[in-house]
Write a protein that holds these residues in place. Structure first.
Motif, PDB file in Angstrom:
ATOM      1  N   GLU A  47      -9.828 -24.110  40.796  1.00 41.46           N
ATOM      2  CA  GLU A  47      -9.289 -24.119  42.158  1.00 41.46           C
ATOM      3  C   GLU A  47      -8.506 -22.842  42.437  1.00 41.46           C
ATOM      4  O   GLU A  47      -8.699 -22.193  43.465  1.00 41.46           O
ATOM      5  CB  GLU A  47      -8.376 -25.337  42.364  1.00 41.46           C
ATOM      6  CG  GLU A  47      -7.741 -25.375  43.758  1.00 41.46           C
ATOM      7  CD  GLU A  47      -6.779 -26.533  43.945  1.00 41.46           C
ATOM      8  OE1 GLU A  47      -6.127 -26.589  45.018  1.00 41.46           O
ATOM      9  OE2 GLU A  47      -6.662 -27.375  43.040  1.00 41.46           O
ATOM     10  N   PHE A  48      -7.643 -22.451  41.503  1.00 40.52           N
ATOM     11  CA  PHE A  48      -6.834 -21.250  41.703  1.00 40.52           C
ATOM     12  C   PHE A  48      -7.712 -20.000  41.776  1.00 40.52           C
ATOM     13  O   PHE A  48      -7.511 -19.128  42.626  1.00 40.52           O
ATOM     14  CB  PHE A  48      -5.815 -21.106  40.574  1.00 40.52           C
ATOM     15  CG  PHE A  48      -4.961 -19.869  40.685  1.00 40.52           C
ATOM     16  CD1 PHE A  48      -4.041 -19.721  41.706  1.00 40.52           C
ATOM     17  CD2 PHE A  48      -5.097 -18.832  39.761  1.00 40.52           C
ATOM     18  CE1 PHE A  48      -3.265 -18.564  41.817  1.00 40.52           C
ATOM     19  CE2 PHE A  48      -4.327 -17.680  39.860  1.00 40.52           C
ATOM     20  CZ  PHE A  48      -3.411 -17.551  40.888  1.00 40.52           C
ATOM     21  N   GLY A  49      -8.701 -19.902  40.883  1.00 36.85           N
ATOM     22  CA  GLY A  49      -9.582 -18.733  40.883  1.00 36.85           C
ATOM     23  C   GLY A  49     -10.337 -18.580  42.187  1.00 36.85           C
ATOM     24  O   GLY A  49     -10.446 -17.477  42.738  1.00 36.85           O
ATOM     25  N   LEU A  50     -10.870 -19.677  42.719  1.00 34.90           N
ATOM     26  CA  LEU A  50     -11.649 -19.614  43.955  1.00 34.90           C
ATOM     27  C   LEU A  50     -10.772 -19.309  45.159  1.00 34.90           C
ATOM     28  O   LEU A  50     -11.154 -18.521  46.041  1.00 34.90           O
ATOM     29  CB  LEU A  50     -12.400 -20.926  44.159  1.00 34.90           C
ATOM     30  CG  LEU A  50     -13.608 -21.116  43.232  1.00 34.90           C
ATOM     31  CD1 LEU A  50     -14.104 -22.558  43.266  1.00 34.90           C
ATOM     32  CD2 LEU A  50     -14.733 -20.165  43.632  1.00 34.90           C
ATOM     33  N   LYS A  51      -9.606 -19.906  45.245  1.00 34.63           N
ATOM     34  CA  LYS A  51      -8.721 -19.629  46.378  1.00 34.63           C
ATOM     35  C   LYS A  51      -8.192 -18.203  46.318  1.00 34.63           C
ATOM     36  O   LYS A  51      -7.991 -17.551  47.352  1.00 34.63           O
ATOM     37  CB  LYS A  51      -7.585 -20.650  46.406  1.00 34.63           C
ATOM     38  CG  LYS A  51      -8.062 -22.046  46.816  1.00 34.63           C
ATOM     39  CD  LYS A  51      -6.943 -23.063  46.899  1.00 34.63           C
ATOM     40  CE  LYS A  51      -7.490 -24.394  47.439  1.00 34.63           C
ATOM     41  NZ  LYS A  51      -6.462 -25.450  47.506  1.00 34.63           N
ATOM     42  N   ARG A  52      -7.987 -17.717  45.117  1.00 30.00           N
ATOM     43  CA  ARG A  52      -7.578 -16.312  44.967  1.00 30.00           C
ATOM     44  C   ARG A  52      -8.680 -15.376  45.434  1.00 30.00           C
ATOM     45  O   ARG A  52      -8.428 -14.379  46.118  1.00 30.00           O
ATOM     46  CB  ARG A  52      -7.239 -16.063  43.496  1.00 30.00           C
ATOM     47  CG  ARG A  52      -6.844 -14.651  43.168  1.00 30.00           C
ATOM     48  CD  ARG A  52      -6.343 -14.534  41.739  1.00 30.00           C
ATOM     49  NE  ARG A  52      -6.119 -13.128  41.422  1.00 30.00           N
ATOM     50  CZ  ARG A  52      -6.940 -12.369  40.724  1.00 30.00           C
ATOM     51  NH1 ARG A  52      -8.055 -12.908  40.213  1.00 30.00           N
ATOM     52  NH2 ARG A  52      -6.684 -11.099  40.496  1.00 30.00           N
ATOM     53  N   ALA A  53      -9.939 -15.695  45.070  1.00 28.57           N
ATOM     54  CA  ALA A  53     -11.073 -14.847  45.468  1.00 28.57           C
ATOM     55  C   ALA A  53     -11.254 -14.816  46.976  1.00 28.57           C
ATOM     56  O   ALA A  53     -11.662 -13.793  47.546  1.00 28.57           O
ATOM     57  CB  ALA A  53     -12.355 -15.350  44.803  1.00 28.57           C
ATOM     58  N   ALA A  54     -10.961 -15.928  47.648  1.00 30.10           N
ATOM     59  CA  ALA A  54     -11.147 -16.001  49.103  1.00 30.10           C
ATOM     60  C   ALA A  54     -10.042 -15.294  49.865  1.00 30.10           C
ATOM     61  O   ALA A  54     -10.221 -14.948  51.045  1.00 30.10           O
ATOM     62  CB  ALA A  54     -11.214 -17.464  49.535  1.00 30.10           C
ATOM     63  N   ASP A  55      -8.920 -15.062  49.235  1.00 33.39           N
ATOM     64  CA  ASP A  55      -7.774 -14.442  49.909  1.00 33.39           C
ATOM     65  C   ASP A  55      -8.116 -13.010  50.328  1.00 33.39           C
ATOM     66  O   ASP A  55      -8.402 -12.163  49.471  1.00 33.39           O
ATOM     67  CB  ASP A  55      -6.574 -14.435  48.954  1.00 33.39           C
ATOM     68  CG  ASP A  55      -5.279 -14.012  49.632  1.00 33.39           C
ATOM     69  OD1 ASP A  55      -5.340 -13.414  50.722  1.00 33.39           O
ATOM     70  OD2 ASP A  55      -4.204 -14.288  49.061  1.00 33.39           O
ATOM     71  N   PRO A  56      -8.104 -12.700  51.622  1.00 27.82           N
ATOM     72  CA  PRO A  56      -8.476 -11.342  52.060  1.00 27.82           C
ATOM     73  C   PRO A  56      -7.541 -10.264  51.522  1.00 27.82           C
ATOM     74  O   PRO A  56      -7.926  -9.098  51.436  1.00 27.82           O
ATOM     75  CB  PRO A  56      -8.415 -11.431  53.583  1.00 27.82           C
ATOM     76  CG  PRO A  56      -7.524 -12.605  53.878  1.00 27.82           C
ATOM     77  CD  PRO A  56      -7.755 -13.568  52.755  1.00 27.82           C
ATOM     78  N   ALA A  57      -6.321 -10.652  51.152  1.00 25.83           N
ATOM     79  CA  ALA A  57      -5.377  -9.669  50.609  1.00 25.83           C
ATOM     80  C   ALA A  57      -5.870  -9.109  49.278  1.00 25.83           C
ATOM     81  O   ALA A  57      -5.557  -7.980  48.920  1.00 25.83           O
ATOM     82  CB  ALA A  57      -3.999 -10.304  50.442  1.00 25.83           C
ATOM     83  N   LEU A  58      -6.651  -9.893  48.539  1.00 27.75           N
ATOM     84  CA  LEU A  58      -7.171  -9.433  47.252  1.00 27.75           C
ATOM     85  C   LEU A  58      -8.291  -8.422  47.421  1.00 27.75           C
ATOM     86  O   LEU A  58      -8.475  -7.541  46.584  1.00 27.75           O
ATOM     87  CB  LEU A  58      -7.672 -10.627  46.435  1.00 27.75           C
ATOM     88  CG  LEU A  58      -8.180 -10.314  45.019  1.00 27.75           C
ATOM     89  CD1 LEU A  58      -7.039  -9.821  44.134  1.00 27.75           C
ATOM     90  CD2 LEU A  58      -8.850 -11.521  44.390  1.00 27.75           C
ATOM     91  N   LYS A  59      -9.050  -8.548  48.497  1.00 31.68           N
ATOM     92  CA  LYS A  59     -10.213  -7.688  48.753  1.00 31.68           C
ATOM     93  C   LYS A  59     -11.239  -7.801  47.626  1.00 31.68           C
ATOM     94  O   LYS A  59     -11.729  -6.795  47.095  1.00 31.68           O
ATOM     95  CB  LYS A  59      -9.785  -6.234  48.958  1.00 31.68           C
ATOM     96  CG  LYS A  59      -8.881  -6.026  50.162  1.00 31.68           C
ATOM     97  CD  LYS A  59      -8.513  -4.557  50.353  1.00 31.68           C
ATOM     98  CE  LYS A  59      -7.613  -4.374  51.568  1.00 31.68           C
ATOM     99  NZ  LYS A  59      -7.209  -2.956  51.764  1.00 31.68           N
ATOM    100  N   SER A  60     -11.558  -9.024  47.263  1.00 26.64           N
ATOM    101  CA  SER A  60     -12.567  -9.257  46.238  1.00 26.64           C
ATOM    102  C   SER A  60     -13.914  -8.720  46.713  1.00 26.64           C
ATOM    103  O   SER A  60     -14.376  -9.075  47.800  1.00 26.64           O
ATOM    104  CB  SER A  60     -12.690 -10.754  45.943  1.00 26.64           C
ATOM    105  OG  SER A  60     -13.780 -11.015  45.091  1.00 26.64           O
ATOM    106  N   PRO A  61     -14.565  -7.861  45.930  1.00 30.11           N
ATOM    107  CA  PRO A  61     -15.823  -7.255  46.388  1.00 30.11           C
ATOM    108  C   PRO A  61     -16.976  -8.241  46.525  1.00 30.11           C
ATOM    109  O   PRO A  61     -17.971  -7.942  47.168  1.00 30.11           O
ATOM    110  CB  PRO A  61     -16.116  -6.204  45.318  1.00 30.11           C
ATOM    111  CG  PRO A  61     -15.411  -6.693  44.100  1.00 30.11           C
ATOM    112  CD  PRO A  61     -14.168  -7.361  44.610  1.00 30.11           C
TER     113      PRO A  61
END
Length: 533
Positions: free
Chosen positions: A112-126
């Motif tokens: 859950e934490f990994g997926l919500k972190r990936a969706a956060d636009p602040a992270l800019k996950s490629p």
């Protein structure tokens, strides 16, 4: 049996054993020596971008599902799952007893934490675009909702629920991608902004873990994890990875068999004769013309496009490049078939220097000062790519009277400049995180955080979204053709050539099957024969 016959049998048995050993037998505890063609910046699953970074992540982390050594999708962290009747709610039941490599229990909250972190636009996950389809993912990535509203919830320590916005028959396949890997929140926060940047700031749950990462040389050692309790057997005891050796050093190490597998720059193919090579065409170099720049008018973009002499640059480029008549690399797949097997597309723009000159002059006449501004083409600092870029620029000078500077930069700087829109022209490598042609096309959609060329077309967005639900091959080909045509009509990303990833492999390596969908190399399945010299 007489003593003489016993002696003969013993001798024959010894000879047989010697021959078997000399020919080599597969060993399950060898150290695989692998050479990468690039260095690593991070091995954070939610931020890994380059093929080398993704390779390390896939070998050290494991998601809810994975592929076995035959390419079959199998459960990994999830021992089972259920799907609601409407196809929208997946409930995954994690295997109890799975742990991170330090012995910390692996739980549903980590996913859950990994997926919500990936969706956060602040992270800019490629690769956050791969989350599209999960409830609220698109709105979150666009900055219109909080990451906490993502349709992912740990119902208990070992039960995870993922809600979709509409059914997706390929959803389980998506779960094998690095961006879907778990992340232990407590460990992440303890790293204080340095997660994934060193051996001490990586906590993994896969068949290997990062034992050593020399940040000065870039060399990295993966050891077999004694804590891994997954569904596959890990053959090597370790993988020693070298990064970016000098060309002469690499060639000598290949000849002396100090390296078992090497990822080569494509320009070295002819220098490793005698070694088996495996080539995967997974990248399309596109000429990007920034529509928001001072040379980005439709007239100028069309002029540049019509003045690209494809036969001229094709004759000059190395044999290991393939001319690109469309944007999708030939080894990417759609409907489980390689694009090259089902799709052909006639390049729709003919070389026409006369029309190009007319459009160029018309475009300049509407430009402030009626003068063509100083213009720079960004190009990877690679001799083979430079040859193509130079041929194109020289043709523009000849046909249009346009003098273009070429700036040679490394890949990371080019990506930064292109993604920020701070460029005029770029010869840019476009690839997918996996083997999906659809996921590559998604990079061109309007709301994609990975849209690198400024292309925006609502009809194209709808068309690409419909591809994954299209099962009829003829209809699929029609849609792909239309999508390609729409990209060409914008003149912002013009396909130039396809480039391969190349691996040189020693004779004593067995079961080496690089595959785009499994991270190119799944070291857990790679064997190494021992030989007597």
């Amino acid at each position: 049996m007489s003593s003489f016959r016993k002696l003969i049998c013993a001798i024959l048995a010894s000879i047989l054993c010697f021959c078997t050993a000399a020919c080599g037998s597969s060993t399950a505890d060898a150290v695989i020596k692998f050479e990468m063609d690039s260095t690593l910046k991070n091995i954070d699953p939610q931020l890994a971008f380059s093929p080398s970074e993704l390779l390390i992540v896939r070998n050290t982390f494991e998601g809810l599902f994975r592929y076995d050594d035959g390419g079959k999708l199998i459960p990994a962290a999830a021992k089972s799952y259920t799907l609601s009747d409407d196809g929208l709610i997946y409930t995954f039941y994690l295997s109890e007893g799975l742990v991170w490599h330090d012995g910390t229990p692996l739980k549903a909250q980590d996913f859950e934490f990994g997926l919500k972190r990936a969706a956060d636009p602040a992270l800019k996950s490629p690769h956050s675009y791969l989350l599209s389809g999960i409830k609220n993912a698109d709105a979150i990535i666009a900055g219109n909702r909080s990451p906490d509203e993502l349709g992912v919830m740990a119902l208990s320590d070992y039960v995870l629920e993922i809600m979709l916005e509409k059914p997706n028959p390929d959803f389980l396949t998506l779960l094998t991608n690095p961006v879907f890997m778990p992340c232990n929140r407590q460990f992440f926060e303890k790293c204080a902004g340095k997660y994934g940047l060193s051996a001490n700031t990586v906590l993994s749950n896969g068949p290997f873990y990062v034992k050593i990462w020399d940040l000065e040389t870039g060399n990295i050692r993966l050891n077999r994890s004694g804590e891994y309790k997954g569904n596959i057997k890990t053959l090597p005891s370790a993988v020693q990875i070298y990064t970016k050796s000098e060309t002469s050093t690499l060639i000598e190490r290949l000849k002396s068999k100090d390296v078992d597998i090497a990822e080569l720059n494509y320009s070295l193919i002819e220098r490793v004769q005698g070694r088996k090579t495996v080539e995967i065409y997974d990248t399309c170099y596109c000429l990007l013309i920034n529509p928001q720049s001072n040379i980005g008018s439709n007239l100028i973009r069309r002029a540049f496009s019509l003045s690209i002499h494809r036969n001229a640059y094709t004759n000059e480029m190395p044999n290991f490049f393939k001319r690109a008549d469309y944007h999708i690399p030939p080894d990417l797949k759609v409907a489980n078939k390689k694009i090259s097997e089902i799709f052909s597309f006639v390049y729709p723009v003919d070389y026409d220097p006369v029309q190009a000159r007319g459009l160029f002059l018309e475009g300049i006449s509407k430009h402030p000062g009626k003068k063509f501004p100083s213009t720079t083409l960004l190009c990877i600092d690679d001799p083979s790519v430079r040859t193509v870029a130079t041929s194109i620029v020289q043709r523009w000078q000849q046909d249009l009277g346009a003098y273009i500077n070429i700036s040679f930069v490394d890949l990371s700087k080019m990506k930064s400049l292109v993604m920020s829109g701070d460029y005029q022209l770029a010869l840019y490598p476009v690839s997918s995180a996996d083997d999906s042609a659809i996921n590559l096309l998604k990079k061109f959609t309007s709301n994609s955080p990975n849209n690198f060329c400024g292309f925006s077309n609502a009809e194209f967005d709808t068309l690409v979204e419909s591809l994954k639900d299209t099962t009829d091959e003829n209809e699929l080909i029609q849609k792909l053709t239309k999508a390609q045509q729409m990209l060409f009509e914008c003149y912002t990303a013009i396909p130039i050539f396809f480039s391969p990833r190349v691996f040189a492999v020693s004779d004593n390596i067995v079961n080496f099957n690089p595959d785009l969908k499994s991270g190119n190399i799944d070291f857990a399945f790679v064997g190494k024969r021992s030989t007597i010299r």
